[in-house]
Design an enzyme around this catalytic site. Sequence first.
Site, PDB file in Angstrom:
ATOM      1  N   ALA A  24      39.952  48.520  35.970  1.00  0.00           N
ATOM      2  CA  ALA A  24      39.084  47.687  35.768  1.00  0.00           C
ATOM      3  C   ALA A  24      37.821  48.349  34.965  1.00  0.00           C
ATOM      4  CB  ALA A  24      38.381  47.389  37.189  1.00  0.00           C
ATOM      5  N   PRO A  33      32.614  43.095  36.342  1.00  0.00           N
ATOM      6  CA  PRO A  33      32.472  44.087  37.059  1.00  0.00           C
ATOM      7  C   PRO A  33      33.866  44.672  37.542  1.00  0.00           C
ATOM      8  CG  PRO A  33      31.705  42.157  38.087  1.00  0.00           C
ATOM      9  CD  PRO A  33      32.349  41.834  36.619  1.00  0.00           C
ATOM     10  N   ASP A  34      33.720  46.265  37.724  1.00  0.00           N
ATOM     11  CA  ASP A  34      35.143  46.723  38.392  1.00  0.00           C
ATOM     12  C   ASP A  34      34.817  46.440  39.972  1.00  0.00           C
ATOM     13  OD1 ASP A  34      33.287  48.677  39.686  1.00  0.00           O
ATOM     14  OD2 ASP A  34      33.989  50.112  38.432  1.00  0.00           O
ATOM     15  N   PHE A  35      36.005  47.220  40.694  1.00  0.00           N
ATOM     16  CA  PHE A  35      35.955  46.778  42.128  1.00  0.00           C
ATOM     17  C   PHE A  35      35.031  47.788  42.792  1.00  0.00           C
ATOM     18  CE2 PHE A  35      39.631  45.081  39.882  1.00  0.00           C
ATOM     19  CZ  PHE A  35      39.525  43.881  40.700  1.00  0.00           C
ATOM     20  N   ARG A  36      35.333  48.876  42.982  1.00  0.00           N
ATOM     21  CA  ARG A  36      34.722  49.812  44.114  1.00  0.00           C
ATOM     22  C   ARG A  36      33.801  50.626  43.496  1.00  0.00           C
ATOM     23  NH1 ARG A  36      39.992  49.323  43.818  1.00  0.00           N
ATOM     24  NH2 ARG A  36      41.109  48.648  45.713  1.00  0.00           N
ATOM     25  N   ASN A 107      44.871  45.352  35.283  1.00  0.00           N
ATOM     26  CA  ASN A 107      43.768  44.266  35.134  1.00  0.00           C
ATOM     27  C   ASN A 107      44.539  43.026  34.971  1.00  0.00           C
ATOM     28  OD1 ASN A 107      41.982  46.464  35.194  1.00  0.00           O
ATOM     29  ND2 ASN A 107      41.431  46.781  32.944  1.00  0.00           N
ATOM     30  N   ASP A 109      42.605  40.489  33.408  1.00  0.00           N
ATOM     31  CA  ASP A 109      41.664  39.778  32.575  1.00  0.00           C
ATOM     32  C   ASP A 109      42.243  39.336  31.173  1.00  0.00           C
ATOM     33  OD1 ASP A 109      41.549  42.130  31.245  1.00  0.00           O
ATOM     34  OD2 ASP A 109      39.786  42.871  32.100  1.00  0.00           O
ATOM     35  N   HIS A 124      49.630  44.048  38.215  1.00  0.00           N
ATOM     36  CA  HIS A 124      48.961  43.227  38.999  1.00  0.00           C
ATOM     37  C   HIS A 124      48.881  41.809  38.538  1.00  0.00           C
ATOM     38  CE1 HIS A 124      46.896  46.910  41.048  1.00  0.00           C
ATOM     39  NE2 HIS A 124      48.010  46.809  41.441  1.00  0.00           N
ATOM     40  N   CYS A 158      52.730  17.762  43.611  1.00  0.00           N
ATOM     41  CA  CYS A 158      53.367  17.816  45.075  1.00  0.00           C
ATOM     42  C   CYS A 158      52.173  17.849  46.090  1.00  0.00           C
ATOM     43  CB  CYS A 158      54.226  18.649  45.264  1.00  0.00           C
ATOM     44  SG  CYS A 158      53.626  20.209  45.531  1.00  0.00           S
ATOM     45  N   THR A 195      40.066  53.964  35.972  1.00  0.00           N
ATOM     46  CA  THR A 195      40.542  53.537  37.216  1.00  0.00           C
ATOM     47  C   THR A 195      40.094  54.437  38.325  1.00  0.00           C
ATOM     48  OG1 THR A 195      42.610  53.065  38.549  1.00  0.00           O
ATOM     49  CG2 THR A 195      43.029  54.284  36.570  1.00  0.00           C
TER      50      THR A 195
END
Length: 249
Positions: A24, A33-36, A107, A109, A124, A158, A195
Amino acid sequence: MAKEHDEIYELFRKSKHFVFFTGAGISTNAGIPDFRSPNGLYRLIDKTYDLPFPEAVFEINFFRQNPEPFFRLSSKLLSRNPEPTQCHRFIAWLEHTGRVSLVMTQNIDMLHQKAGSEKVHECHGSYSTSTCQDCGKKSGYDEIEKPLKSGQIPLCTCGGVIKPDVVFFGEQLPDMFYSYLRKPPMADLIVIMGTSLNVFPSAQFALDLAARVPSVLVNLSPTNYDMAMTHVVNEDLDVFAEKLWDRLK
Ligand code: OAD
């Protein structure tokens, strides 16, 4: 630091088979934004999201009960139409010089492809395809772009919820990832960028290669695996890429 950069420059100059592993941090300069990190997604997700814990937004069991937070977050990310960073473009340029075996990215994105990289594996997954959770019908990004960007839950004919093929916690990574893990592409350098190397099995791919060939890790903050790398640079990725690109051109 200057000596470190000179050594890294030499590695980049000589290498014929680059493998990149990105996270990220390569997209934060594109406004994602990144995650952590302290200002990362897992801290930005607030109480209005109605989540038991921030990571639940990417948990498959939680999604099955309540898909709304994931689609709310997706609309925030996708409606910004982010553009690739200098670092994405640098990697694509290297590929066009014929020296990149693979860009393995965590990523979702799609910015590597937007920058022009073709040898990309999204371990991912991504938003480029989606699957109805009831009937299994596949759709392309264009078909659900509108509801995705407006934060609505995309529904299949459906009646089932259409889930982008992003790999959630609790889901298997693509078979192709495990093929690369068992038999990595040709590599004389692994470059790990942006990362925290916190999420497995994806991080294992980078760590296995770093045990076999020279490695360069570029990340703003230290990781638990810095000692396993040949070179570690704690620097902004665009600053790093621009300096190197100027010398390699
Ligand atoms: P993290 O947020 O864990 O780590 C991103 C790293 O990038 C941090 O250590 C930052 O210091 C660094 N960073 C941020 N901006 C940077 C910049 N401009 N230049 C250099 N470094 C920078 O994100 P990932 O490691 O990608 O999975 O997270 C891995 C997985 O965890 C994600 O793919 C996602 C998440 O849960 C799923 O959702 C399945």
